[in-house]
Design an enzyme around this catalytic site. Sequence first.
Site, PDB file in Angstrom:
ATOM      1  N   ALA A  35       0.748  -1.253   0.022  1.00 58.36           N
ATOM      2  CA  ALA A  35       0.053   0.023  -0.046  1.00 58.36           C
ATOM      3  C   ALA A  35       0.636   1.252  -0.060  1.00 58.36           C
ATOM      4  O   ALA A  35       2.150   1.335   0.601  1.00 58.36           O
ATOM      5  CB  ALA A  35      -1.027   0.065   1.137  1.00 58.36           C
ATOM      6  N   ARG A  60      -0.649  -9.428  -3.931  1.00 54.94           N
ATOM      7  CA  ARG A  60      -1.428 -10.567  -4.826  1.00 54.94           C
ATOM      8  C   ARG A  60      -0.428 -10.691  -6.030  1.00 54.94           C
ATOM      9  O   ARG A  60      -0.247 -11.791  -6.730  1.00 54.94           O
ATOM     10  CB  ARG A  60      -2.405  -9.881  -5.319  1.00 54.94           C
ATOM     11  CG  ARG A  60      -3.801  -9.671  -4.223  1.00 54.94           C
ATOM     12  CD  ARG A  60      -4.697 -10.333  -4.296  1.00 54.94           C
ATOM     13  NE  ARG A  60      -5.598 -10.113  -3.300  1.00 54.94           N
ATOM     14  CZ  ARG A  60      -6.181 -10.968  -2.327  1.00 54.94           C
ATOM     15  NH1 ARG A  60      -5.716 -11.971  -2.253  1.00 54.94           N
ATOM     16  NH2 ARG A  60      -6.943 -10.469  -1.416  1.00 54.94           N
ATOM     17  N   LEU A 100      -5.556  -2.316   3.785  1.00 53.22           N
ATOM     18  CA  LEU A 100      -6.335  -2.999   2.845  1.00 53.22           C
ATOM     19  C   LEU A 100      -7.406  -2.064   2.535  1.00 53.22           C
ATOM     20  O   LEU A 100      -7.971  -1.577   3.591  1.00 53.22           O
ATOM     21  CB  LEU A 100      -6.682  -4.545   2.964  1.00 53.22           C
ATOM     22  CG  LEU A 100      -5.643  -5.427   3.058  1.00 53.22           C
ATOM     23  CD1 LEU A 100      -5.888  -6.950   3.474  1.00 53.22           C
ATOM     24  CD2 LEU A 100      -4.908  -5.403   1.394  1.00 53.22           C
ATOM     25  N   HIS A 105     -10.966  -5.290   5.385  1.00 53.03           N
ATOM     26  CA  HIS A 105     -10.629  -4.961   6.905  1.00 53.03           C
ATOM     27  C   HIS A 105     -10.779  -6.245   7.841  1.00 53.03           C
ATOM     28  O   HIS A 105     -10.095  -6.819   8.503  1.00 53.03           O
ATOM     29  CB  HIS A 105     -10.840  -3.605   7.441  1.00 53.03           C
ATOM     30  CG  HIS A 105     -10.126  -2.782   7.127  1.00 53.03           C
ATOM     31  ND1 HIS A 105     -10.140  -1.228   7.501  1.00 53.03           N
ATOM     32  CD2 HIS A 105      -9.099  -2.376   6.052  1.00 53.03           C
ATOM     33  CE1 HIS A 105      -9.400  -0.391   6.922  1.00 53.03           C
ATOM     34  NE2 HIS A 105      -8.714  -1.152   5.986  1.00 53.03           N
ATOM     35  N   LYS A 123      -7.717   2.835   9.623  1.00 48.84           N
ATOM     36  CA  LYS A 123      -9.215   3.185   9.903  1.00 48.84           C
ATOM     37  C   LYS A 123     -10.090   3.532   8.512  1.00 48.84           C
ATOM     38  O   LYS A 123      -9.358   3.671   7.746  1.00 48.84           O
ATOM     39  CB  LYS A 123      -9.229   4.525  10.764  1.00 48.84           C
ATOM     40  CG  LYS A 123      -8.630   5.654  10.126  1.00 48.84           C
ATOM     41  CD  LYS A 123      -7.442   6.479  10.620  1.00 48.84           C
ATOM     42  CE  LYS A 123      -7.097   7.095   9.561  1.00 48.84           C
ATOM     43  NZ  LYS A 123      -6.017   6.339   8.605  1.00 48.84           N
ATOM     44  N   ASP A 205     -14.195   7.465   4.697  1.00 46.07           N
ATOM     45  CA  ASP A 205     -12.659   7.851   4.505  1.00 46.07           C
ATOM     46  C   ASP A 205     -12.282   8.889   5.616  1.00 46.07           C
ATOM     47  O   ASP A 205     -12.008   8.793   6.509  1.00 46.07           O
ATOM     48  CB  ASP A 205     -12.328   7.998   3.216  1.00 46.07           C
ATOM     49  CG  ASP A 205     -10.979   8.389   2.658  1.00 46.07           C
ATOM     50  OD1 ASP A 205     -10.373   7.315   2.891  1.00 46.07           O
ATOM     51  OD2 ASP A 205     -10.402   9.353   2.781  1.00 46.07           O
TER      52      ASP A 205
END
Length: 398
Positions: A35, A60, A100, A105, A123, A205
Amino acid sequence: MASAVGLLKRCYLAQYPPKATKASDPIRLGILGAAAIAPVAVIKPAVSHSEVVVYAVAARDMSRAQAFAKTHGIEKAYGGPNAYQELLDDPQVDAVYNPLPNGLHYEWTMKALAARKHVLLEKPAADTAAEVREMFEFAKRQGVVLLEAFHYRFHPAVVRAKAILDSGELGAVKSLDVKMRIPQGFMPDNDIRFIHSLGGGAMMDMGCYTMNTLRYFTSSDPTSVLDAKPDIFKGKNDSEHTDLIDTGMEATLAFPNDAIGTLTCHLRAPPKFRVIPIWPEMRLNMVCENGELDFFNHIMPVIYHSIKVSTKTGKEGKGRKTRVEKVYRPLQDGQKGEDWWTTYRYQLEAFVDKIKGREPDVWLTEEDSISNLEWIEKVYEKSGLGLRPASSFKLPSQ
Ligand SMILES: *[C@@H]1O[C@H](CO)[C@@H](O)[C@H](O)[C@H]1NC(C)=O
């Protein structure tokens, strides 16, 4: 002048932190997903921490995992369709960072907890409050630490602003207003923040910060959502409920003792008067019985922030006495910190302390994380957009 030098020094050291000599048996952290947030959230903070190393990353795509590991000096790269599980199965991994997409999550935190790993979880903790509650209950049964990464809460400037309120100097809070907005033009239509099935939406978000801020500074949950107005996503995606996605939200909430909280979050804030572009905005304002507190940049305080405190003075409180505080390291004796520590560095310190069985200087309770999502859900209900979809994942019974 001195403050400009201070700013440059803080930014430089936050970016290039001094390397700590590592303990003989540091906590080995694994990252789920390569990420973009990981370097700022854990990789850089770990450099200056003697008791933790970022040991593994899983993605992945193997070449992506390897490239990420190489760039960041991470020992182990897991790639391929089973990469996340392989990382969790690695007995060398003590703790996991889960950045993720929201919709994953719950599943990957439950799997990490099942593997008895401590989890630092981005979060909002999950897509529903029920999932957040389940994760924390499971973490307790497994005897591991689970922390929702509300990094701003660990910074001494935020701790100080709360202490000013708690000291009673300003009297009871009457109203709070928190704004987090980024101007339009930064997020493409296919951004995961706009994907409903992955727990998208501005209220999830940036909104999760604004809700947390209101609840933290009032030391309470709201009593009701009075109003919630969404800006609906305008893009199209035939496989998604784009009509249930908010690019922005404005909500008004009632708090105990007749206090009123308003929050604004926006991922695509339109220009002022349709033409004047706005700056990214992170601001908190509190009006109290005996004065006012205005906090500029409580989310990224290490770069720069200011806590402006005005108290009423004189006859009938018509005068004003104003001071500005800036707090880059803990004011309390014995608490750890450096003025270049980012919110994430303070957070990592607390996470490691908790794992090691020490009392962290600051902590975020499970009740806090659960309530935060409960009230995000209530805002969504009031707005007419409804809850984000729960995960279909079920942990095989333990
Ligand atoms: C549409 O949604 C899917 C997820 O259901 C996502 O993978 C895809 O990127 C989205 N497409 C666009 C154009 O936004």
